[in-house]
Structure formats: C-alpha cells, structure tokens
Design a protein around this motif. Structure first.
Motif, PDB file in Angstrom:
ATOM      1  N   LEU A  29       3.865  -8.006   3.266  1.00  0.00           N
ATOM      2  CA  LEU A  29       3.409  -6.660   2.975  1.00  0.00           C
ATOM      3  C   LEU A  29       2.976  -5.929   4.251  1.00  0.00           C
ATOM      4  O   LEU A  29       3.312  -4.771   4.468  1.00  0.00           O
ATOM      5  CB  LEU A  29       2.247  -6.721   1.972  1.00  0.00           C
ATOM      6  CG  LEU A  29       2.202  -5.575   0.971  1.00  0.00           C
ATOM      7  CD1 LEU A  29       3.527  -5.441   0.244  1.00  0.00           C
ATOM      8  CD2 LEU A  29       1.063  -5.769  -0.015  1.00  0.00           C
ATOM      9  N   TYR A  30       2.261  -6.641   5.124  1.00  0.00           N
ATOM     10  CA  TYR A  30       1.749  -5.999   6.326  1.00  0.00           C
ATOM     11  C   TYR A  30       2.881  -5.508   7.242  1.00  0.00           C
ATOM     12  O   TYR A  30       2.913  -4.328   7.611  1.00  0.00           O
ATOM     13  CB  TYR A  30       0.791  -6.954   7.055  1.00  0.00           C
ATOM     14  CG  TYR A  30       0.220  -6.378   8.322  1.00  0.00           C
ATOM     15  CD1 TYR A  30      -0.662  -5.292   8.272  1.00  0.00           C
ATOM     16  CD2 TYR A  30       0.566  -6.904   9.553  1.00  0.00           C
ATOM     17  CE1 TYR A  30      -1.179  -4.749   9.436  1.00  0.00           C
ATOM     18  CE2 TYR A  30       0.043  -6.361  10.723  1.00  0.00           C
ATOM     19  CZ  TYR A  30      -0.826  -5.286  10.663  1.00  0.00           C
ATOM     20  OH  TYR A  30      -1.317  -4.761  11.803  1.00  0.00           O
ATOM     21  N   PRO A  31       3.869  -6.377   7.571  1.00  0.00           N
ATOM     22  CA  PRO A  31       5.001  -5.878   8.374  1.00  0.00           C
ATOM     23  C   PRO A  31       5.750  -4.750   7.675  1.00  0.00           C
ATOM     24  O   PRO A  31       6.219  -3.817   8.315  1.00  0.00           O
ATOM     25  CB  PRO A  31       5.904  -7.101   8.539  1.00  0.00           C
ATOM     26  CG  PRO A  31       5.071  -8.263   8.199  1.00  0.00           C
ATOM     27  CD  PRO A  31       3.987  -7.807   7.300  1.00  0.00           C
ATOM     28  N   PHE A  32       5.829  -4.855   6.344  1.00  0.00           N
ATOM     29  CA  PHE A  32       6.538  -3.817   5.602  1.00  0.00           C
ATOM     30  C   PHE A  32       5.865  -2.464   5.791  1.00  0.00           C
ATOM     31  O   PHE A  32       6.514  -1.459   6.069  1.00  0.00           O
ATOM     32  CB  PHE A  32       6.601  -4.192   4.117  1.00  0.00           C
ATOM     33  CG  PHE A  32       7.204  -3.121   3.268  1.00  0.00           C
ATOM     34  CD1 PHE A  32       8.571  -2.899   3.275  1.00  0.00           C
ATOM     35  CD2 PHE A  32       6.396  -2.309   2.477  1.00  0.00           C
ATOM     36  CE1 PHE A  32       9.134  -1.898   2.510  1.00  0.00           C
ATOM     37  CE2 PHE A  32       6.951  -1.305   1.704  1.00  0.00           C
ATOM     38  CZ  PHE A  32       8.313  -1.104   1.726  1.00  0.00           C
ATOM     39  N   VAL A  33       4.547  -2.468   5.668  1.00  0.00           N
ATOM     40  CA  VAL A  33       3.794  -1.228   5.853  1.00  0.00           C
ATOM     41  C   VAL A  33       3.988  -0.728   7.283  1.00  0.00           C
ATOM     42  O   VAL A  33       4.231   0.460   7.525  1.00  0.00           O
ATOM     43  CB  VAL A  33       2.292  -1.463   5.550  1.00  0.00           C
ATOM     44  CG1 VAL A  33       1.463  -0.249   5.988  1.00  0.00           C
ATOM     45  CG2 VAL A  33       2.101  -1.737   4.072  1.00  0.00           C
TER      46      VAL A  33
ATOM     47  N   ILE B  27      -0.057 -16.835  -2.076  1.00  0.00           N
ATOM     48  CA  ILE B  27       0.008 -15.392  -2.322  1.00  0.00           C
ATOM     49  C   ILE B  27      -0.518 -14.631  -1.102  1.00  0.00           C
ATOM     50  O   ILE B  27       0.103 -13.663  -0.651  1.00  0.00           O
ATOM     51  CB  ILE B  27      -0.791 -15.036  -3.593  1.00  0.00           C
ATOM     52  CG1 ILE B  27      -0.065 -15.599  -4.822  1.00  0.00           C
ATOM     53  CG2 ILE B  27      -0.954 -13.521  -3.724  1.00  0.00           C
ATOM     54  CD1 ILE B  27      -0.875 -15.546  -6.089  1.00  0.00           C
ATOM     55  N   LEU B  28      -1.614 -15.106  -0.559  1.00  0.00           N
ATOM     56  CA  LEU B  28      -2.174 -14.456   0.628  1.00  0.00           C
ATOM     57  C   LEU B  28      -1.182 -14.498   1.782  1.00  0.00           C
ATOM     58  O   LEU B  28      -0.962 -13.505   2.468  1.00  0.00           O
ATOM     59  CB  LEU B  28      -3.480 -15.139   1.037  1.00  0.00           C
ATOM     60  CG  LEU B  28      -4.697 -14.778   0.177  1.00  0.00           C
ATOM     61  CD1 LEU B  28      -5.919 -15.544   0.646  1.00  0.00           C
ATOM     62  CD2 LEU B  28      -4.950 -13.280   0.230  1.00  0.00           C
ATOM     63  N   PHE B  29      -0.583 -15.666   1.962  1.00  0.00           N
ATOM     64  CA  PHE B  29       0.395 -15.853   3.025  1.00  0.00           C
ATOM     65  C   PHE B  29       1.513 -14.824   2.905  1.00  0.00           C
ATOM     66  O   PHE B  29       1.885 -14.156   3.865  1.00  0.00           O
ATOM     67  CB  PHE B  29       0.952 -17.274   2.931  1.00  0.00           C
ATOM     68  CG  PHE B  29       1.903 -17.638   4.024  1.00  0.00           C
ATOM     69  CD1 PHE B  29       1.448 -18.088   5.250  1.00  0.00           C
ATOM     70  CD2 PHE B  29       3.275 -17.524   3.831  1.00  0.00           C
ATOM     71  CE1 PHE B  29       2.324 -18.423   6.258  1.00  0.00           C
ATOM     72  CE2 PHE B  29       4.161 -17.855   4.824  1.00  0.00           C
ATOM     73  CZ  PHE B  29       3.677 -18.305   6.046  1.00  0.00           C
ATOM     74  N   LEU B  30       2.042 -14.689   1.658  1.00  0.00           N
ATOM     75  CA  LEU B  30       3.120 -13.733   1.440  1.00  0.00           C
ATOM     76  C   LEU B  30       2.664 -12.312   1.717  1.00  0.00           C
ATOM     77  O   LEU B  30       3.362 -11.535   2.360  1.00  0.00           O
ATOM     78  CB  LEU B  30       3.618 -13.841  -0.006  1.00  0.00           C
ATOM     79  CG  LEU B  30       4.578 -14.976  -0.281  1.00  0.00           C
ATOM     80  CD1 LEU B  30       4.923 -15.025  -1.756  1.00  0.00           C
ATOM     81  CD2 LEU B  30       5.858 -14.771   0.524  1.00  0.00           C
ATOM     82  N   LEU B  31       1.481 -11.986   1.224  1.00  0.00           N
ATOM     83  CA  LEU B  31       0.994 -10.619   1.380  1.00  0.00           C
ATOM     84  C   LEU B  31       0.811 -10.282   2.853  1.00  0.00           C
ATOM     85  O   LEU B  31       1.247  -9.237   3.322  1.00  0.00           O
ATOM     86  CB  LEU B  31      -0.338 -10.444   0.635  1.00  0.00           C
ATOM     87  CG  LEU B  31      -0.216 -10.361  -0.882  1.00  0.00           C
ATOM     88  CD1 LEU B  31      -1.587 -10.208  -1.516  1.00  0.00           C
ATOM     89  CD2 LEU B  31       0.685  -9.208  -1.282  1.00  0.00           C
TER      90      LEU B  31
END
Lengths: 281, 348
Positions: free
Chosen positions: A23-27, A15-19
């Motif tokens: 999520l970070y590049p998405f933001v 989950i951390l890996f995905l986030l």
C-alpha cells in the motif's frame, strides 16, 4: 483472549507486511504520477501520452496479450483434458510440462534468442539443410513481425504450464458421475467438454485467465531479450522512463496504466465467469 | 419392446473377478431388482448394461440388438444415479431437458416433455431452481424426471433411494413403483435394501460374490431360498440355521427334536426356519431367552438353542422376559433344508 481473536491475531503480521510493502509504495507511485510543484497535475500523464512510443507500446502490449492468452487457454485446456484422463504417468508428465515454470522470464527470452538470432540454432539448421544460403536476420528492426512471433512463441512455451496446472486441478474436482450422466443422456465427447467441463471449470478458468492476463500485460524481459527496444511494450517503457530518461513521474504514470488495464481485465473475467451462488456445487 | 439379455458376461478388474460369467434375461416392461451386499457386483453389472463399463467377455442385448460395443447414448437407456448427478450449473428445467437437447429436439416438444415429467414427479414449481437450492428428495425427483423425459425403453437405477432418510425413502418407493409401472419401461434397479427389493420387484436377482445366486419372484425368494446365502441375507431377521444329524432314512435330529426331512445319504445337513415360523408351546426346541425386543405388532426374541443364537418373532400379546425358557415348535411346512457342502437347498 478468546479463540475467535486468535486467527486474526496470527494473520496480523502478514497483513501488516502487505500493507506496508504494497500500500505504501502504491500511494507513493500515485503521488509521483499526479503531483507537480503546484499540487495535483495531469502533466506527467500528458507527457506520457504525447510521446510517440506510448500508443505503440499500449497497442503492442494489448495485441500480444490478445494473441498469447487465448492460444495459451486453448492449449492449456486441451493438455489438461488429456492429462486428466491419463491413468498412469500423470505426475511425471505434469512435472515435464512444468519445467519452463522454473525458469525466469529473462532466461526464457535468452533461450529463444539463442534459437532465433543470426548465429542461432534455427539459422544453423536452415543453412545446414540448405534451405537458405546465408543466415537470416530474424530479429532485426525491419522484421517486427518476426520479433512479435518470437515473443509469442517464447511466452507460450514459458507460461502455458501454469494455466494447465490450474486447470488440471480444477478438472480433478469435477465428480465423475456428471460425465457419466452426460454420456448416458447422449452427450458426445465434445458436448461433455462444453456442457459439463467448461461450465464446472469456471472458478479455475477465472483464476488461470486473471493470472495469465495480468502477467501478459507485464511482459518485459522476453521482449527485451528478443527485440531490445524495437518492440516497445508498456513495461519496457516504464523501465525506460525510470532508468534511461530519469523521469520517475512518467514511469509512475505508466505503472498506473498497467495497473488500470489489469484491474479492468480482472473485473471482466470475474464478471464473465461468475458462478451464481445457487449454482455452486 | 425392450427385453434385455445378458449372455456369459464377466468382468475382472486386474486380478479381481467382479462378475463370473453371468446369464440373465429380463422381459419387456419387467421390473428386475439386482439385490446384494456391497461388493457383490450388482452395480458393475448395471454399469455394463449402461455401457459405462466394458465387460471382459460376453454379450449384452437390448430389444433384440447387440449393444455391448455401443456407447451408452446409442443403447436406448436412461439412468438414475446414486448421487443423482443433477448438474449444479443448470436449472431443474435444463437438467430434465438435458437428454432431449442432446437429441436436438424442438423447443415445444422439450417444453411439453419437461412439464409433463415434472408434473409426474411433483416438481413443477421447482423448474427455475438450481440443484443447490433443492433438498435431497427433490434432487432425487429431478434425477428420475430427467430419466423419464427421455421416454426410454429401459431405465437403469443405481441405488436411487439410498441417500434419502427412512421416511422419504418409503414415500419415494411407492411413488416410483406407480410412475414406472405407468411408463411401461423395462427397469433394472440395483439395491442392497431387501425391503425395497421385495416391494418393487417383479423379479429379484440375488447376487453374491459376482454370481447370481437366485433369480425369482420376491415371494419365492423369501419362501424357498435356493441357497443358504439367500436365506441368511433375505428377511429381517434372517433365517435360523441348525445342524441336522441323520437318524434314519428321512428322519433328522435337530437340537433335541426328531423331524421329517429329505431322504438323502448325507449324514449331516442343515435345518432352516424363518423366525416367524416357530410357535411357542408344550413341545419344541428348548430356547433360553436372552433378549426381548418389542416391535409393536410383534416381539423379536433372541434365544439360545443348542448353544447357538436363534431368533423368533412372536405375537406381541405374549409376555416374554429374559431368562425364561421357551419351547419353540417349527411349522412343518415352512422348514427348509440345506446341503452343507454345496450350500444349496435340498428338496424335502
């Protein structure tokens, strides 16, 4: 530590890996697309939409998807129905169908380029048979219809199997008794397909359609190989703005447009093919 | 009119011979039960009649029409499946209406038939539900209603009650019998449950190893088994068998008793008696009691007779305890005899 916590604990790294990596590049992309020197701005979106290629790229992407996905669905459904009924040789045939899945989309594009280009297989064949006097320029910029057709054929060849594999496994879990009941109660072969297979296949149809539609919105390498920049599509424009025009904010805006239509399509399919809780098997 | 005639029907799956050249005739409106242990071919025969399986050879006739080359929908049958096969994506109403819709029947007639059969099966309050919201018993009712709504000439039932719990099975059994008698259909009913077979059937076909062993009324099957298999399969507990040695013409030595029996040249045959047809008294088989099972109305006693297990059903007011020795006398009119080679009954 209780046993209840263990599965969550084991899933935490994933989950951390995905986030972190999603999520970070998405933001970051959202920030790129909406941030200007004075804070929030829509100027990047205005720049994107006011460029003459935006409308064409959007239209081309949607038209390609609107042709490719339904054709693939029809083909995958018929192929899956036939494969499901086979008694022997079923897995061999599945493996053969799955071969194009092992290729990258660029490789698939290059294969079809080798067929359609001026010195390609198709021209050699036509000249050899005496059907044309000299090689035809299929993929020239005057022949946008041919480029369209070539992209559609290449995409269908390349990616129908993934739909078929999903549908075959979905058909495999429909109990045989339902077909027998339908048969006894008067359903013809076609009616059994419509009244039993299709409704009971909804979860697999959902998965297959969502996967394929999102991938079709992202069509890129095949288009580049067969049409260069003659046939603008959304993903190609993203690439152009990022690497040729060096405007990362407009590229980010394109990426968000693709994301938006992907989410919209997903919601539509989730809604259309919803199986009510009480109607599940 | 829908009499069913099976002529010389056989079926093999690869090297396995599931059915051996069967002949059978079922009269119009008759309730025929195919009874046998699992793997005896009863379901295969039913599926051949339904058209879900193709026979390797032979003919199937329904209502004077040869149907073995026709698809199921052209045979004038409907069917109740063992796992009900109630479509999960359709409401109860649409499930019952399924066959009628396939016939492109008008909506008013569909409504009428669905309501009528739903009332008959007491599920009219469930018509808007989906099968996922129903209990096993309710699904069973939907499956029967769907079959009845077709108003078919023939209803085929494949172990329809086997997935229900004991109490529900008893209730549904009685209800099915009433409903089917009223619907005036010819019924073929497959089961491995002999009590179900006895209570429902006009006629029972006992099957074993892909053959019909006996085809007769329930009482006849119970009282006069045509083969040793039938005696050992029907009845709970089944018949007792003891070897019988010839002592004189028509006289046989059976576990220490000398009894009147068939006049045959054979030296060794088999004596058979139902557990409820032996009575304790001053004379009879010497029986060492092993296990005593009080069942309320009767007491089931398992003993040793001539070194072999022997079961007797005794009046429950008679106190018996393990270790006791009884003398059990068989009722002469109820004794049956079997040939050891052919395994068939010898007339007394």
């Amino acid at each position: 530590m209780t046993n209840k916590a263990l599965p969550y604990l084991l899933l935490t790294p994933a989950i951390l890996f995905l986030l972190v990596f999603f999520l970070y590049p998405f933001v970051q992309i959202a920030v790129l697309a909406f941030a200007g020197p004075e804070g929030f701005t829509l100027s990047h979106f205005q720049r994107m939409t006011s460029h003459w290629k935006f409308g064409t790229a959007l239209a081309n992407t949607l038209i390609l998807t609107a042709i490719i996905v339904p054709v693939q669905l029809a083909l995958a459904l018929s192929m899956a129905s036939i494969v499901t009924r086979l008694k022997t040789g079923r897995s061999t045939i599945l493996y053969i169908f799955a071969i194009p899945l092992g290729l990258s989309d660029l490789a698939a594009g290059i294969i079809w380029l080798a067929i359609f280009e001026q010195s390609g297989f198709l021209n050699s064949l036509l000249v050899g048979l005496g059907l044309v006097e000299r090689p035809v320029l299929f993929l020239g910029y005057q022949n946008i219809g041919w480029i369209f057709a070539a992209v559609i054929i290449a995409e269908i060849w390349r990616a129908t199997a993934i739909m078929m594999v999903i549908l075959v496994s979905g058909m495999g879990i429909i109990p045989k008794e339902y077909y027998e009941a339908a048969e006894v109660f008067g359903a013809s072969r076609w009616q059994r397909f419509r009244k039993v297979t299709l409704p009971m296949l909804r979860p697999s149809l959902q998965t297959a359609l969502i996967l394929r539609t999102i991938a079709a919105f992202e069509v890129f390498a095949v288009v580049v190989a067969l049409g260069g920049t003659t046939l603008p599509v959304l993903m190609g424009e993203t690439y152009q703005w990022q690497f040729s025009l060096r405007d990362r904010s407009v590229a980010a805006s394109y990426a968000l447009v693709i994301l938006a239509i992907s989410i919209a399509a997903t919601l539509v399919f989730l809604r259309l093919l919803r199986v009510p809780k009480e109607a599940k098997i | 009119m829908a009499e069913i005639v099976i002529k010389n029907v056989a079926k093999s799956f690869g090297a396995f011979q599931a059915l051996h050249a069967l002949d059978m005739a079922i009269a119009d409106q008759e309730f025929m039960v195919l009874l046998g242990a699992s793997g005896c071919g009863k379901t295969t025969l039913l599926r051949i009649i339904a058209g879900l399986e193709t026979p390797t050879q032979g003919e199937v006739w329904i209502g004077g029409r040869r149907v073995d080359h026709l698809p199921p929908r052209q045979r004038g049958i409907s069917m109740v499946f063992q796992n009900y096969a109630v479509f999960p994506h359709l409401t109860v109403f649409e499930n019952i209406a399924f066959g009628l819709r396939m016939q492109k029947m008008g909506q008013p007639e569909v409504e009428r038939r669905v309501r009528r059969t739903a009332e008959l099966m007491h599920i009219e309050q469930l018509l808007e539900r989906y099968s996922g919201q129903l209990s096993g018993g309710q699904r069973q009712r939907v499956a029967v209603a769907r079959a009845l709504a077709m108003e078919p000439d023939v209803i085929l039932m494949d172990e329809p009650l086997s997935n229900l719990d004991a109490l529900l099975r008893l209730e549904m059994r009685a209800e099915l019998k009433g409903v089917l008698a009223e619907s005036k259909t010819t019924t073929i009913y497959v089961t491995h449950d002999q009590v179900e077979a006895m209570s429902l059937a006009d006629r029972i076909s006992v099957m074993n190893g892909g053959k019909i062993v006996q085809n007769d009324s329930p009482v006849e099957i119970y009282r006069n088994p045509a083969a040793r298999f039938v005696g050992s399969f029907i009845g709970n507990p089944p018949m007792n068998f003891i070897p019988a040695k010839r002592t004189d013409n028509g006289r046989w030595a059976v576990a220490g008793l000398e009894l009147d029996g068939p006049r045959t040249e054979r030296e060794l045959i088999e004596f058979a008696i139902r557990p409820e047809d032996v009575f304790p008294g001053e004379e009879g088989f010497v029986a060492d009691v092993r296990v005593v099972e009080p069942l309320g109305a009767h007491t089931l006693v398992t003993c040793d007779v001539a070194g072999k297990p022997f079961r007797a059903v005794l009046e429950s007011d008679r106190r018996v305890s393990p270790g006791e020795t009884l003398k059990l006398m068989p009722a002469a009119s109820r004794i049956r005899w079997f040939d050891l080679d052919t395994q068939t009954a010898i007339p007394a």
